[in-house]
Enzyme design. Structure first.
Site, short mmCIF file in Angstrom:
data_model
loop_
_atom_site.label_atom_id
_atom_site.label_comp_id
_atom_site.label_asym_id
_atom_site.label_seq_id
_atom_site.Cartn_x
_atom_site.Cartn_y
_atom_site.Cartn_z
N LYS A 4 37.18 40.44 57.72
CA LYS A 4 35.95 40.63 57.48
C LYS A 4 35.80 40.44 56.04
O LYS A 4 35.03 39.61 55.59
CB LYS A 4 35.55 42.12 57.73
CG LYS A 4 35.53 42.51 59.22
CD LYS A 4 35.33 43.90 59.21
CE LYS A 4 33.69 44.26 59.91
NZ LYS A 4 33.64 43.89 61.43
N PHE A 41 35.17 54.15 63.12
CA PHE A 41 35.11 52.91 63.67
C PHE A 41 36.13 52.98 64.94
O PHE A 41 37.15 53.78 65.08
CB PHE A 41 35.66 51.71 62.79
CG PHE A 41 35.67 50.40 63.34
CD1 PHE A 41 34.15 49.87 63.55
CD2 PHE A 41 36.74 49.78 63.67
CE1 PHE A 41 34.33 48.64 64.31
CE2 PHE A 41 36.53 48.41 64.31
CZ PHE A 41 35.40 48.03 64.68
N THR A 42 35.83 52.34 65.93
CA THR A 42 36.51 52.45 67.27
C THR A 42 37.90 52.34 67.12
O THR A 42 38.69 53.37 67.74
CB THR A 42 36.04 51.26 68.16
OG1 THR A 42 36.24 49.94 67.43
CG2 THR A 42 34.86 51.37 68.77
N TYR A 95 59.92 33.01 54.35
CA TYR A 95 60.08 34.39 55.01
C TYR A 95 59.78 35.45 54.05
O TYR A 95 59.27 36.46 54.13
CB TYR A 95 61.28 34.59 55.70
CG TYR A 95 61.50 35.73 56.72
CD1 TYR A 95 60.93 35.73 58.01
CD2 TYR A 95 61.89 36.90 56.03
CE1 TYR A 95 60.91 36.92 58.84
CE2 TYR A 95 61.75 38.25 57.06
CZ TYR A 95 61.46 38.13 58.25
OH TYR A 95 61.17 39.42 59.06
N PHE A 111 35.49 49.10 76.17
CA PHE A 111 34.34 48.04 76.18
C PHE A 111 34.98 46.77 75.77
O PHE A 111 34.30 45.63 75.85
CB PHE A 111 33.64 48.43 74.75
CG PHE A 111 34.48 48.49 73.26
CD1 PHE A 111 34.99 49.72 72.99
CD2 PHE A 111 34.65 47.42 72.75
CE1 PHE A 111 35.72 49.74 71.97
CE2 PHE A 111 35.45 47.47 71.58
CZ PHE A 111 36.10 48.58 71.04
N ARG A 158 27.16 48.78 70.81
CA ARG A 158 27.66 49.71 69.87
C ARG A 158 27.01 51.01 70.39
O ARG A 158 26.19 51.49 69.65
CB ARG A 158 27.43 49.22 68.54
CG ARG A 158 28.19 48.09 67.79
CD ARG A 158 29.90 48.31 67.50
NE ARG A 158 30.66 48.36 68.65
CZ ARG A 158 31.84 48.25 68.69
NH1 ARG A 158 32.25 47.61 67.71
NH2 ARG A 158 32.75 48.03 69.81
N ASP A 164 38.50 52.46 53.86
CA ASP A 164 38.47 51.57 54.45
C ASP A 164 37.48 50.38 53.94
O ASP A 164 36.44 50.51 53.87
CB ASP A 164 37.85 51.96 55.82
CG ASP A 164 37.98 50.70 56.85
OD1 ASP A 164 37.79 49.37 56.45
OD2 ASP A 164 37.96 50.76 58.19
#
Ligand code: F0G
Length: 486
Positions: free
Chosen positions: A270, A136-137, A84, A459, A393, A227
């Site tokens: 990603k 970005f969303t 942990y 979406f 998109r 980002d």
């Protein structure tokens, strides 16, 4: 040997992307007949997010969590240290972050949007504005939650579908200066730069541009947040397209990019082909400000909501981001497909970017009004005629304004993501062929309308229906042309 981009020249001079990896574990796929595909897309409310992979041939929805892992990543999971607190797996990840991003402090989180949540809660207040190259969303949703707003200050080339601009992800510096002048620096908790700008076609920014943004930040004492979810691809394009960095290694370019930011966050789904994410910085004050929230929302500081196995694979995946043959695989396949389509007049975003191939639905289906969601319709139609799943998109990924009207998206794109090292070139050739067939038969495709519409990030779970019986007519034409062949 120096790693080289995975592109070779054929004897005739043609450039060709080549797989510099071999496949050792495979997943069986099937291509269902068109009658079954018609049933499947109907059952999913014409929303590709609501489909089961059982009904999909090539899943080009996203590269998020779907890149192929390397043998090194898989084997690293065996040495995971279950604890942990104080796990050695975390130490290895922290060291990888330090080596790859050149940052001392690392906070693990369960995925990219968790980092956005924490950064938004810590820095964005009512009335704040966050300038960025493009949203970005999940970023927009998180920054708006505490009462902030976003302002996109892309260059004029940014939204052009057809362009030769190598860095469509650049921030327009004069617009940025004007924005700060108009509102005053206090309104800006930070400026955000997104590497390989996702929603406008995986388009990179240049280091020269980021340096200019840094200068503005310094002049006004504003923080710069990067980002880095697609930073490997951005670094790859810097090497390919920015002269001053032609002879630098990807590792050096990554350091140069990261050194310009105060705070970096990423979706490991990603950038490092696994799960998880993280926030990193060299500023201990920023680290201290965020660490309690990681404990509160994500988990203890040495796992942040990730399993230790994922942490191990993330560490290896981050290191592999420095390898041009790894991060160049997907852009080289994207380039191949974009150039093939573009040469045949099929409207796609150019120059080729990272992440995927972005088909311009407005250009593909000019007869479908934007209010009838051309990008959503194109995705449904393309699935029907190919079994390939893309992602919308466009306006479906947008929101409604206060009067209940759709905020029409700047661009209507069908994104066909190219997860790293997942598809073969013959599969990509099939995608090209079916897209060309659909383009020839595009008049048969009609619009969509919402049947069920969630209020947040609609979406994902929204359900739609076609505005006519166009899917049946398209399926009938496909059957006529291809008979019983899949
Ligand atoms: N930032 C960028 C640039 C992204 O592309 C994503 C995710 C996130 C943040 C959020 O990360 O999904 O780990 O929470 N992009 C995925 C995509 C979902 O399909 O493009 P996450």
């Amino acid at each position: 040997m120096k790693d080289k981009s995975p592109v070779i020249k054929l004897a005739g001079g043609e450039q060709f992307p080549i797989e510099l990896h071999k496949v050792r574990t495979v997943q069986k796929l099937q291509l269902k007949p068109i009658e079954e595909r018609l049933e499947a897309i109907k059952a999913a409310g014409y929303n590709s997010f609501l489909m089961s992979t059982r009904d999909i041939f090539l899943d080009m929805l996203t590269d998020s969590g779907t890149n192929a892992m390397s043998d090194q990543q898989v084997s690293s999971m065996l040495q995971a240290d279950d604890a942990y607190a104080g796990s050695q797996s975390f130490d290895r990840a922290k060291k990888a972050v330090r080596d790859v991003f050149n940052t001392k402090y690392f906070l693990p989180v369960h995925q990219g949007r968790a980092a956005e949540h924490i950064i938004a809660q810590a820095f964005v207040k009512q009335g704040h504005i966050v300038p960025m190259n493009y949203h970005f969303t999940t970023t927009k949703a998180h920054f708006e939650l505490p009462g902030g707003s976003i302002d996109e200050i892309f260059t004029d080339e940014g939204l052009k579908i057809k362009s030769t601009c190598p860095f469509k992800g650049n921030i327009d510096i004069s617009k940025l200066r004007a924005l700060i002048k108009k509102h005053g620096a206090d309104k800006f908790p930070f400026i955000r730069m997104e590497a390989s700008t996702n929603l406008i076609g995986g388009q990179p920014f240049s280091i020269a541009n980021m340096r200019q943004v840094r200068k503005v930040c310094d002049q006004h004492d504003i923080m710069l947040v990067l980002d880095a979810s697609l930073i490997g691809e951005n670094a790859y394009f810097v090497k390919q397209r920015e002269k001053a960095f032609k002879n630098k290694t990807i590792a050096e370019i990554l350091h140069t990019l990261c050194d310009l930011a105060d705070l970096i966050y990423f979706s490991s789904r990603k950038v490092s082909s696994t799960r998880g994410g993280g926030i990193c910085t060299n500023n201990v004050k920023l680290y201290d400000k965020l660490k309690d929230m990681v404990i509160l929302y994500e988990g203890f500081l040495t796992y942040g909501g990730m399993s230790v196995r994922e942490i191990e694979a993330m560490a290896v995946g981050l290191r592999e981001t420095q390898d041009e043959t790894v991060i160049g695989q997907s852009p080289s396949f994207i380039k191949y497909l974009v150039e093939w389509l573009d040469a045949r007049g099929i409207p796609v975003v150019t120059p080729p970017g990272g992440l995927g191939v972005h088909v311009d639905a407005k250009g593909f289906l000019p007869h479908v009004p934007q209010k009838e969601y051309p990008a959503g319709a194109l995705i449904a139609a393309f699935y029907l005629v190919s079994g390939v799943r893309g992602m919308e998109r466009g306006t479906i990924s947008s929101v409604r304004d206060d009067s209940g009207e759709d905020v029409l998206a700047d661009v209507e794109l069908m994104r066909l993501a190219m997860p790293r090292r997942v598809f073969t070139l013959s599969q990509i050739k099939y995608v090209a062929d079916r897209l060309q067939w659909l383009y020839k038969n595009r008049k048969l495709v009609g619009g969509l309308k919402f049947e069920y519409e969630p209020t947040v990030l609609r979406f994902f779970l929204g359900r739609l229906i076609p505005t006519s019986d166009w899917p049946e007519k398209l399926a009938a034409k496909y059957k006529k042309d291809f008979g019983d062949s899949l």
